[in-house]
Each structure stands twice: as C-alpha cells, then as structure tokens.
Design an enzyme around this catalytic site. Structure first.
Site, PDB file in Angstrom:
ATOM      1  N   SER A 145       0.850  -1.195   0.000  1.00  0.00           N
ATOM      2  CA  SER A 145       0.000   0.000   0.000  1.00  0.00           C
ATOM      3  C   SER A 145       0.879   1.237   0.000  1.00  0.00           C
ATOM      4  O   SER A 145       2.017   1.212   0.498  1.00  0.00           O
ATOM      5  CB  SER A 145      -0.892   0.021   1.240  1.00  0.00           C
ATOM      6  OG  SER A 145      -1.605   1.242   1.340  1.00  0.00           O
ATOM      7  N   TYR A 175      -2.819  -0.009  10.432  1.00  0.00           N
ATOM      8  CA  TYR A 175      -2.813  -0.663   9.118  1.00  0.00           C
ATOM      9  C   TYR A 175      -1.572  -0.249   8.339  1.00  0.00           C
ATOM     10  O   TYR A 175      -0.896  -1.076   7.725  1.00  0.00           O
ATOM     11  CB  TYR A 175      -4.075  -0.292   8.343  1.00  0.00           C
ATOM     12  CG  TYR A 175      -4.042  -0.677   6.887  1.00  0.00           C
ATOM     13  CD1 TYR A 175      -4.265  -1.992   6.492  1.00  0.00           C
ATOM     14  CD2 TYR A 175      -3.784   0.278   5.898  1.00  0.00           C
ATOM     15  CE1 TYR A 175      -4.223  -2.355   5.145  1.00  0.00           C
ATOM     16  CE2 TYR A 175      -3.741  -0.072   4.561  1.00  0.00           C
ATOM     17  CZ  TYR A 175      -3.966  -1.381   4.190  1.00  0.00           C
ATOM     18  OH  TYR A 175      -3.918  -1.732   2.859  1.00  0.00           O
TER      19      TYR A 175
END
Length: 235
Positions: A141, A153
């Site tokens: 990501s 995250y």
C-alpha cells in the site's frame, strides 16, 4: 482438473473479491491457470460461477494467516496444475482505527493476515518457484511508504514493504523475482462499512493491470516496486 504443464500457474490469496479477483480474471484471460484462496466458501463459489467455472480456475478455502492452510493451498495448486509460476499475497484488511483510540481486539488478526500471511505464502511456495524461476507479488500500500497519524494498518504495510526487499535479496540468486505493488486509494470491499474516501479512486482492474504487467515481464527482468496512485491523491 488439467495437470498440463504448458501454461503458467498463479496462486492468489484473498482472490474472491477486489484486487485479487480482478487479477485472477486478467490472468485467466491471458491463458494462465489460477488458484484463488479465501476464507468464505460461498464467496469463492460465487466468483467461480460468475466466471462460468472455467477449467483453469481452482478455488481453495483457507486462512492466509494459518501456515497449514497456506501449505495446503500450494500443494493443491501443484497437484491440480503441475507447476507454480507466481504467488500473489493479496489477502489483507484494515481495522480503520488508530493506535491512540482504536480497539486492540481487531489488531491481532490484521497483523497476522497482513504481515505473517505474505511471509507464510513465500515460505510455502519458494521451492516450487525455484523450479519455474517464478515470481512473488506482494500487495502492499501507499500507506507502507507514507506515515499516517496513528495508522496501525499503515504499520503492517510498512512491514510488507520491508518484507518485499528482504525477500528479494534472498531469492534473487535462485532466479525468483519479487514485485511489491503499492496501491493508493482503490474502490474495493476494503472500504465496506466505512464509506469511500473523497476524491478519485482507482479501480481493482487498474491495480490488477499492474500485477499482471509485473508477472509478464521477460525472463531475467525483475521489476521490484510499483506505486500506483489515482491522480489527485496528494499523499
């Protein structure tokens, strides 16, 4: 199930929806045979039905954070198709909270799925990938390159960023390639229950294009990091 060794084979974790499903569709269209894993049998069955249950698709129920399940998926893929050329560590999710005010009850599963899961897939598949001089694709990501306030995250995706390069440094001598795909904001089930972020979002198909492009590089070419943001995403 066909055991012909002529066409390449990919194994995708979390392949029933989102980026994983989009990559599976594109690879099937390109003549690959594809195994996809997921925790929910009904979701995998619906995906297979949507595609018309092609002979080149194998669906496998399992938990990407459990080594026995991951090893079983690799073994089942090899038994069905006779080889393994690519693994795509795509399974992952976010709790969408922060270190200061979040609920720790969800963090363990997120860390195990997002960080341990890719490592387990590498461990389970590396011997087969040595045989084909294949490729490991890790779906990371942008959050693994840019710090976000309290973003747990994001911390898991920083770990994936590190895992990709650490893995490359070990497996490159065996002829195995490693590619980290780091998407920005993508319209997928990742956002379910939390609402879509503002601005333009990429589609799962657009990220899948990058996955397939990396997989189809010529022999001897190792593309290592691909960061893909939608136009307008500033960080």
């Amino acid at each position: 199930m066909s055991t012909s060794t002529e066409s390449p084979v990919a194994l995708i974790t979390g392949g029933g929806t989102g980026i994983g499903a989009a990559a599976a569709r594109l690879l099937l269209d390109a003549g690959h045979r594809v195994a996809v894993t997921g925790r929910r049998e009904e979701r995998l069955s619906a995906f297979a039905d949507e595609l018309g249950n092609p002979e080149g698709l194998l669906t496998i129920v399992g938990n990407a954070a459990e080594y026995a399940d991951v090893q079983s998926a690799v073994d089942s893929t090899l038994k069905a198709f006779g080889r393994l050329d690519t693994v795509v560590a795509n399974a992952g999710f976010a709790t969408h909270d922060t270190v200061a005010d979040g609920d720790p009850a969800g963090w363990t599963e997120m860390v195990l799925t997002n960080v341990l899961g890719p490592a387990l897939l590498i461990r389970a598949s590396v011997d087969a990938l040595k045989e084909t001089r294949g490729r490991i694709v890790l779906v990371g990501s942008v959050a693994g390159f840019v710090h976000g306030p309290g973003n747990i995250y994001g911390a898991t995706k920083w770990a994936v960023t590190g895992l990709a390069e650490n893995t490359r440094r070990q497996v490159t001598e065996w002829g195995v390639g490693v590619t980290l795909i780091a998407p920005g904001r993508v319209e997928t089930p990742f956002w379910d229950g939390n609402g879509l972020p503002p601005g333009h979002l990429l589609t799962a198909d657009q990220i899948a294009d990058s996955v397939v492009w990396a997989i189809r590089q010529p022999e001897g070419v190792d593309v290592n990091t691909i960061v893909v943001r939608p136009i307008g995403q500033p960080v």
